[in-house]
Design an enzyme around this catalytic site. Structure first.
Site, short mmCIF file in Angstrom:
data_model
loop_
_atom_site.label_atom_id
_atom_site.label_comp_id
_atom_site.label_asym_id
_atom_site.label_seq_id
_atom_site.Cartn_x
_atom_site.Cartn_y
_atom_site.Cartn_z
N LYS A 108 -18.12 18.89 8.10
CA LYS A 108 -17.18 19.81 8.73
C LYS A 108 -17.91 20.85 9.57
O LYS A 108 -17.53 21.16 10.71
CB LYS A 108 -16.32 20.48 7.66
CG LYS A 108 -15.34 21.53 8.17
CD LYS A 108 -15.88 22.96 8.11
CE LYS A 108 -16.23 23.35 6.67
NZ LYS A 108 -16.70 24.77 6.61
N LYS A 128 -23.64 31.49 11.77
CA LYS A 128 -23.66 30.53 10.66
C LYS A 128 -23.79 29.10 11.18
O LYS A 128 -24.49 28.26 10.58
CB LYS A 128 -22.39 30.67 9.83
CG LYS A 128 -22.26 29.63 8.70
CD LYS A 128 -23.41 29.70 7.70
CE LYS A 128 -23.33 28.58 6.64
NZ LYS A 128 -22.22 28.78 5.71
#
Length: 279
Positions: free
Chosen positions: A238, A170
């Site tokens: 993030k 990811k």
């Protein structure tokens, strides 16, 4: 199955609905009481506490913003370790630290809980239509057990290896997406500066080697000056922080991501974190 779904945000609420439509009894929990407002399904119930969701669950599924929230739900007081029985399946669809994921898996294994990291790509539209790409890390046996749930949520489901592998993939996805967004913005800035019609520019680029999902979807939003948060700047920032942490640990230089990360941090400093990452 009786499913505890933790995190009913922009992605999670649609995933919970799709599981309910698949015949599962879903007990959803979110810190926001209004999370499922406007959503009605006979086997989807929003409960008031985390304990209410976890109690008696055959599987716990999680979609939360960052590593600390996932750790709290799974390992913290009153979390999964306190409520789940041996043999329960835990699946984390969040994007969090690969190293923390490995530690979570090891801790849950001491109680016989099978854990998969399963971050997703495809955005809100993919979550709503059940067409997400799901990147899996964990034991093969757990992957096989999870297939009926995963198939209700995604179209491309790939197991990459042991715990943490899904999260690593990811983060690779976020490298590509972030740099693509930056490339589209720079191409539009160059074209605009030269007096080129940007709508025509986008159409031309989509017909050649520069074509991409980002240019198609984000490009249209950029031209429309549409800053709705399909994926928020603070969440992208993030994710890039996690990318840089992993790159530093592996001693892999990522100069492009270092630059893009600084631009996202600049947006955060200007209180733009809740805007869409195409802004």
């Amino acid at each position: 199955m009786r499913i505890a779904f933790i995190g009913l945000g922009a992605m999670g609420r649609h995933m919970a609905v799709n599981l309910a439509r698949g015949g599962h009894a879903v007990h959803g929990y979110d810190t926001r009481p209004e999370a499922l407002a406007g959503v009605a399904h006979p086997t989807l119930i929003q409960v008031a506490t985390l304990a209410d969701a976890l109690r008696g669950a055959d599987a716990v599924l999680i979609s939360l913003p960052d590593t600390p929230q996932v750790e709290s739900v799974l390992l913290g007081p009153g979390g999964a370790l306190d409520h789940l029985k041996s043999g329960t399946l835990a699946i984390d669809f969040s994007t969090i630290s690969p190293s923390a994921t490995k530690a979570i898996a090891a801790r849950l294994a001491t109680k016989g809980i099978d854990f998969l990291d399963a971050p997703v790509s495809g955005g809100v539209k993919g979550a709503e239509s059940g067409a997400l790409t799901i990147m899996l890390g964990g034991e093969v046996a757990a992957v096989l057990r999870a297939q009926p749930l995963l198939q209700a949520l995604g179209k491309i489901i790939t197991h990459f290896g042991p715990s943490g592998s899904g999260q690593t993939v990811k983060l690779c996805n976020q490298v590509v997406c972030s740099l693509h967004i930056q490339a589209v913005c720079e191409a539009f800035a160059l074209g605009q500066g030269a007096g080129i019609d940007l709508a025509k520019l986008r159409t031309a680029l989509l017909g050649g080697a520069a074509a991409s999902w980002i240019l198609d979807h984000h490009g249209a939003l950029i031209l429309a000056r549409d800053d709705r948060p399909l994926f928020r700047i603070d969440l992208q920032a993030k994710d890039l922080r996690l990318v840089n942490e992993l790159a530093a640990a592996l001693k892999i230089p990522l100069p492009g991501i270092t630059l893009v990360g600084q631009l996202y941090n600049s947006a955060l400093a200007n209180d733009e974190g809740t805007l869409g990452n195409q802004s």
